[in-house]
Design an enzyme around this catalytic site. Sequence first.
Site, PDB file in Angstrom:
ATOM      1  CG  HIS A 490      -1.756   1.209   1.405  1.00  0.00           C
ATOM      2  ND1 HIS A 490      -3.101   1.218   1.149  1.00  0.00           N
ATOM      3  CD2 HIS A 490      -1.453   2.473   1.824  1.00  0.00           C
ATOM      4  CE1 HIS A 490      -3.591   2.438   1.385  1.00  0.00           C
ATOM      5  NE2 HIS A 490      -2.597   3.204   1.804  1.00  0.00           N
ATOM      6  CD  GLU A 491       1.527   3.749   3.653  1.00  0.00           C
ATOM      7  OE1 GLU A 491       1.809   4.794   3.015  1.00  0.00           O
ATOM      8  OE2 GLU A 491       0.478   3.621   4.294  1.00  0.00           O
ATOM      9  CG  HIS A 494       0.344   6.383  -0.607  1.00  0.00           C
ATOM     10  ND1 HIS A 494      -0.659   7.110  -1.203  1.00  0.00           N
ATOM     11  CD2 HIS A 494      -0.219   5.823   0.505  1.00  0.00           C
ATOM     12  CE1 HIS A 494      -1.777   6.998  -0.498  1.00  0.00           C
ATOM     13  NE2 HIS A 494      -1.531   6.223   0.540  1.00  0.00           N
ATOM     14  CG  HIS A 497       0.364   9.124  -6.854  1.00  0.00           C
ATOM     15  ND1 HIS A 497      -0.761   9.482  -6.147  1.00  0.00           N
ATOM     16  CD2 HIS A 497       0.238   9.755  -8.056  1.00  0.00           C
ATOM     17  CE1 HIS A 497      -1.531  10.256  -6.878  1.00  0.00           C
ATOM     18  NE2 HIS A 497      -0.944  10.442  -8.045  1.00  0.00           N
TER      19      HIS A 497
END
Length: 697
Positions: A490-491, A494, A497
């Site tokens: 998940h991180e 990020h 991105h």
Amino acid sequence: MDLKKIVFILSICSMTYSYAGNVKTDPNPFLSEFKTLYNAPSFDKIKIEHYEPAFLEGIRQQNAQIKAIVSNKAKPTFQNTIVAYDNSGEILRRVGGVFFNLTEAETNDALTALSIKMAPVLSEHSDNISLNKALFKRIKTVYSQRGSLKLTREQERLLELIYKDFVRSGAALDDKKQARLREINKELATLEIDFSNHVLNETNAYQLVISDKKDLAGLPDWLVKSAAEDAKAAGKEGKWIFTLHNASRLPFLQYADNRALREQIYNAYINRANKGDKNDNKAILAKVITLRLEKANLLGFDTYSNFVLDKNMAKNSAKVMDFLNNLWIYSNENARKEAAELQKLMDKEGKGEKLARWDWWYYSEKLRQEKYNLNEDELKPYFKLDNVREGAFAVANKLYGITLTEVKNVPVYNPDVKVFDVKDSKGKHLGLFYVDYFPRPGKRGGAWMNNYKDQHGESRPIICNVASFTKPAGDVPSLLTLDEVQTLFHEFGHALHGLLTKCNYVGVSGTNVTRDFVELPSQIMEHWATEPEVLKMYAKNYKTGEVMPDTLIQKLNKQMLFNQGFMTTELLAAAILDMEFHNLKDAKNLDVVDFEKKVMDKYGLIPEIAPRYRATYFNHIIGGYAAGYYSYLWANVLDSDAFEAFKENGIFDKKTADAFRTNVLEKGGSEDPMVLYKKFRGAEPKLEPMLKNRGLQ
């Protein structure tokens, strides 16, 4: 985009810091680009006494830059006003990027004190810019001419966001209202820091010390070893210490046979900052809610939620509440069924006990074993941290052609930190990526991604991921739970991105997107973590190197819907609590704990479940997720629908990956998020994939 990067930093960070005084020291490393590989932060040279002078010099320089914009005799243009404004505050971005990351990941009393000292100073500086009438006049002039300026879409978006941020920050208010807004912003800046520090203090202060080995019954060896090491480090050798950090508390609740001790650690966790002592947050949160409502009213909104949501994909509170209420119908009913199953399991033991909140993890683990012949502890040997991290990197390589190579010649702030050079398929540098994965007293709970440096133009970003995963213990390396595996992916989503962004302006690059869109890149990465093809890439037994066998992969994937009623309901309950706080139109005499109870009773939350975050330690709504915690579920609709495109074409299909990279990851906030999503997917997202993935349909 929030008003300038420093305002964004203040809005999302609840951190702290202190200053040792006006001491003469070495040249301040913040006052120019760091003299390191790719201008990485000079952690080996940065000292406590550097921060305050750097902040003050940054403020002085940005004030001069703003003055130059305002005093420019030439007519306002996109270049001399909007771009000049976007470029201002370089020193503040540099020092703030380091300072606010460290106050989350490596704080101490000195950092805490300086945070409190600087909060009103930085708040005042932000207001001095956002309430500068001459600056706003120039911005408004450019905005009013936007139709004739022949701007690119990214430029149009930047102009629109800056203009609206100034309006939302009070630029159009009269002098009296602006003066009151300044007072509110200063007070909020300090209150929000106090709130988060109280949560950190409460988390660090608690220790469940076990002296009798019998009380360890049911706990896996790795957890017992880790608790013994923690006890030894605390000067209590021969005992075992368990803490409120996820990596300690959750497996204790999951495996400990001693019900009384499960109750003790659980209650310590959910009653943080709610004991009437110096760390109590009830009055602070009530004041925060009251001030936020007053701020929203000053700016022309009936509630703080509508003020926040006006710039998000959701647009208003009514739409969010409809979304949450619709999901609640599905999830709460599933949670009731799961509670009934767990109660039957307890009844079989013949103890006459009724399922309580501190029993849920323990009996759901037993039920998992009964239903799927799977003990989650069977998975951990295959989830060595280094292997999981390399698995996430391998997924990014197969999707986007990038490579991440560890570099040793970059300073770090803690020996646990590793740094990776990120390059594209042609070997061109894309950014630096820091990872910091283990818990320690100076680190707040949870996991997050932040920037040390923003991307814009040819300047490449420096990104970090921070978490508090299971630590190595003795000769056993860090072995992750399935939840920690998904958190790492998940991180890293990020981080991608932030690393792959290709924008020309700071204000729209990377994760400078609406709050309910920012979780799409992170949550879609979670899908790859448990795909059989991906598991075979990284899930290897730490002792033998054996790849996770097909039988275990099948068990893992069969149980993916297990306990989803509980997990969705506790998350939804927190999202609803956040919205209800910020939907208030009258916050006088607010008792936050009583309000929480009334809200949960109104929605019929079963007593065996508490909101994922209760009012007095709900750090998300003190940081950047006020009236925004719904974003995880909102974005879950997007990520579930988006991953369907990969499943339809192949999870590593190059055309699909290129479309996601080009239309989402590279674009930052340079276009409306729904426009970006539809460019990738061809249509707006459907709800059904999310309901299916959560077992709610």
